[in-house]
Design a protein around this motif. Sequence first.
Motif, PDB file in Angstrom:
ATOM      1  N   ASP A  57       0.812  -1.218   0.000  1.00 18.86           N
ATOM      2  CA  ASP A  57       0.000   0.000   0.000  1.00 18.86           C
ATOM      3  C   ASP A  57       0.845   1.267   0.000  1.00 18.86           C
ATOM      4  N   ALA A  58       2.140   1.127  -0.247  1.00 20.94           N
ATOM      5  CA  ALA A  58       3.082   2.264  -0.289  1.00 20.94           C
ATOM      6  C   ALA A  58       3.124   3.011   1.041  1.00 20.94           C
ATOM      7  N   GLY A  59       2.774   2.319   2.134  1.00 21.28           N
ATOM      8  CA  GLY A  59       2.698   2.986   3.417  1.00 21.28           C
ATOM      9  C   GLY A  59       3.911   2.815   4.305  1.00 21.28           C
ATOM     10  N   TRP A  60       4.949   2.132   3.827  1.00 19.17           N
ATOM     11  CA  TRP A  60       6.130   1.867   4.657  1.00 19.17           C
ATOM     12  C   TRP A  60       7.131   2.997   4.491  1.00 19.17           C
ATOM     13  N   ARG A  61       7.516   3.602   5.598  1.00 17.11           N
ATOM     14  CA  ARG A  61       8.487   4.696   5.585  1.00 17.11           C
ATOM     15  C   ARG A  61       9.844   4.179   6.087  1.00 17.11           C
ATOM     16  N   PRO A  62      10.916   4.915   5.876  1.00 19.26           N
ATOM     17  CA  PRO A  62      12.222   4.487   6.382  1.00 19.26           C
ATOM     18  C   PRO A  62      12.246   4.295   7.897  1.00 19.26           C
ATOM     19  N   ASP A  63      11.381   5.005   8.642  1.00 21.59           N
ATOM     20  CA  ASP A  63      11.380   4.878  10.099  1.00 21.59           C
ATOM     21  C   ASP A  63      10.257   3.988  10.618  1.00 21.59           C
ATOM     22  N   THR A  64       9.621   3.214   9.736  1.00 20.71           N
ATOM     23  CA  THR A  64       8.575   2.299  10.181  1.00 20.71           C
ATOM     24  C   THR A  64       9.179   1.191  11.036  1.00 20.71           C
ATOM     25  N   LEU A  65       8.548   0.935  12.190  1.00 23.21           N
ATOM     26  CA  LEU A  65       8.987  -0.116  13.106  1.00 23.21           C
ATOM     27  C   LEU A  65       8.118  -1.349  12.941  1.00 23.21           C
TER      28      LEU A  65
END
Length: 365
Positions: A57-65
Amino acid sequence: MLPAAGESPGVGGWQEPRFAPVRQCFQDLLASGRETGAALAVWYDSRPVVDLVGSSDAGWRPDTLVNVYSVGKPVTAACLLALVDRGRVELDAPVTAYWPQFRTPATIRQVLSHTAGLPAFPVARPAAAVADWALLCGDLAAATPEWEPGSVAGEHAWTYGHLVGELVRRVDGRSVGRFLAEEIAGPWRLDLAFGLTATDQRRCADVSYGDPGWPVRMLGDPGSLRARALGNPPGGLDVAVVNSPLWRGAEVPAVNLHATASGLARFYAGLLAGGTLDGVRLFGADLVAEATRVQYDGPDLLLDRRTRWTLGMQWEEDGSWGMGGIGGSSAWADPGRGYAFAYATTRLAEHDRVDELVEALHACL
């Protein structure tokens, strides 16, 4: 970073040109639906060379835990090993030297190498008990070991973090989560933690099942050591629990490290360099050598296979050392090839995704 031409918009990050096949493999996992959300980081020759994130869903960011399960065990062990390195804990001292109420005649080394004989919490507790540190540590202190400490191994699947973490607390005074934040994650700039704040909980990606039968399959046969170890307190394989504020805010250091792949790769890069990262020394080279040496080689009663345990990690035939987590996340260092690898996933399934990424990585080397 914008996606490259022809690439799924859900893939972001970067890699050195040499490692383009690794990016392609990562992209293919997402495009095929075998992966729904993940991050991949690799250090090679003492520098980062791959740092990718992606989700359907293109929702993962570099700071996603993400909760990485047993990938956190070596991080927990590192907290106690830091105290060993500072001369505050002796590896061959009995646990009772630091935890007087502890009944099992195990040493610190045996606790760290999964041979202490306490692979399961001995008293049935409800799921909410994950937030009651004192209760679970009291259960372990009063327990009778299931085998003579040091005689055989059995992964201390849920108990490892409380055994190691309580030793840290009794020697240092801080919880293992706070010790990790202040003494390891902070100095080495690692984005990973136990016991998340409300702010950090908002960065978490929810885990989900690769197939509905995954939790039953992972638990094993009813009444088995594996079922007893992974099923008490219950909920550790239940996404409704693992995605909850209760779980994310608690310290369950055997299985609830929340991390980025970049943070995990930095951790192993520091160990691979002998305990110093970006000029910050956390461990002496001698301590790292001892911690990554095989301490036990033989059957593991919970994993039901031959296992080589170091002080907190599994050692593999190719000389690499690290830890995989139930569900598919994994992180390790490969001294022979000179790289540190970390993969964090939300899709709870098998480790075949990591196998394919490693095959692509090795081809690049």
